[in-house]
Design a protein around this motif. Structure first.
Motif, PDB file in Angstrom:
ATOM      1  N   VAL A  51      78.923 -45.582 -28.249  1.00  0.00           N
ATOM      2  CA  VAL A  51      78.903 -46.779 -27.421  1.00  0.00           C
ATOM      3  C   VAL A  51      77.449 -47.053 -27.073  1.00  0.00           C
ATOM      4  O   VAL A  51      76.737 -46.150 -26.632  1.00  0.00           O
TER       5      VAL A  51
ATOM      6  N   PRO B 262      87.613 -45.658 -30.931  1.00  0.00           N
ATOM      7  CA  PRO B 262      87.628 -46.712 -29.913  1.00  0.00           C
ATOM      8  C   PRO B 262      87.872 -48.079 -30.531  1.00  0.00           C
ATOM      9  O   PRO B 262      87.327 -48.406 -31.588  1.00  0.00           O
TER      10      PRO B 262
ATOM     11  N   LEU C 171      86.876 -52.310 -25.167  1.00  0.00           N
ATOM     12  CA  LEU C 171      86.153 -51.796 -24.004  1.00  0.00           C
ATOM     13  C   LEU C 171      86.239 -52.808 -22.876  1.00  0.00           C
ATOM     14  O   LEU C 171      86.183 -54.018 -23.116  1.00  0.00           O
TER      15      LEU C 171
ATOM     16  N   THR D  17      83.552 -47.816 -16.879  1.00  0.00           N
ATOM     17  CA  THR D  17      83.791 -48.445 -18.167  1.00  0.00           C
ATOM     18  C   THR D  17      85.001 -47.769 -18.794  1.00  0.00           C
ATOM     19  O   THR D  17      85.112 -46.540 -18.767  1.00  0.00           O
TER      20      THR D  17
ATOM     21  N   ILE E 194      87.607 -47.448 -22.212  1.00  0.00           N
ATOM     22  CA  ILE E 194      87.702 -47.665 -23.647  1.00  0.00           C
ATOM     23  C   ILE E 194      89.098 -47.272 -24.111  1.00  0.00           C
ATOM     24  O   ILE E 194      89.545 -46.142 -23.867  1.00  0.00           O
TER      25      ILE E 194
END
Length: 210
Positions: free
Chosen positions: A90, A115, A118, A125, A127
């Protein structure tokens, strides 16, 4: 007396026109607006984030991202961008005209991660990660993995509003059966309930009053 009257009539006020220059006033200043474009030159190359001055149609900066970015989202205030990349990382970066590649931050996910979407809230955060059948909760700068929140198979999307007390993780289930939606309480990052939905859900929208 005559001389006095003559002098009085000759002393009247005389007004002359005066010209004052006024500086020209241009059009009102335009608000600063940016457009962010994410590109991937090839499946094995680093992607690029390009920041464009929307009002002036000029490219401000170009910065390097992770390998082959395939998902991009901004946080609720539009000040931070996030990408999911094919190397299972990420990347996060400030939307700034002074951005340089060394300021693009990278986070590595757990082995087996896959993933697919998001969502960035005020504090964390999230995901959706069908590779681990969980929703990964990250926090900090750069976002660091805090915990995987286990959900049913194939979590596909996380939906919420920045600052809301809960967000929702949408899972597709297995074998063509019905999917479900897990409610995640953002205060403690726990799953409070799971709601059944139809088959193969892929997307959700959340209103401001939830």
């Amino acid at each position: 007396i005559v001389a006095g009257l003559a002098s009085m009539t000759g002393c009247g006020n005389t007004y002359r026109p005066v010209v004052s220059a006024i500086n020209p006033v241009g059009p009102a200043g335009q608000p600063v607006k940016y457009a962010v474009a994410i590109s991937s030159p090839s499946p094995t190359s680093n992607g690029l984030a390009t920041l464009v001055d929307f009002s002036g149609d000029t490219v401000l900066v170009t910065a390097s991202l992770g390998v082959n970015p395939y998902y991009f989202i901004l946080n609720g205030t539009g000040t931070t961008g996030y990408t999911l990349n094919s190397d299972k990382t990420v990347t996060s970066f400030d939307v700034s005209p002074s951005l340089i590649s060394s300021e693009v931050l990278e986070t590595t996910l757990l082995p087996g991660a896959n993933p697919v979407s998001l969502f960035a809230s005020t504090a964390s955060t999230y995901i959706s990660d069908p590779g681990t059948s969980s929703v990964d909760q990250l926090a900090g700068t750069p976002p660091a993995l805090k915990q995987p929140l286990p959900v049913t198979a194939n979590p596909i999307f996380v939906v919420g509003q920045s600052g809301s007390p809960r967000i929702y993780a949408i899972s597709q289930g297995t074998g063509g059966g019905p999917g479900d939606v897990a409610a995640i309480e953002t205060s403690g990052n726990t799953i409070s309930s799971t709601l059944p939905v139809g088959r193969g859900p892929v997307y959700g929208v959340m209103t401001n009053d939830l």
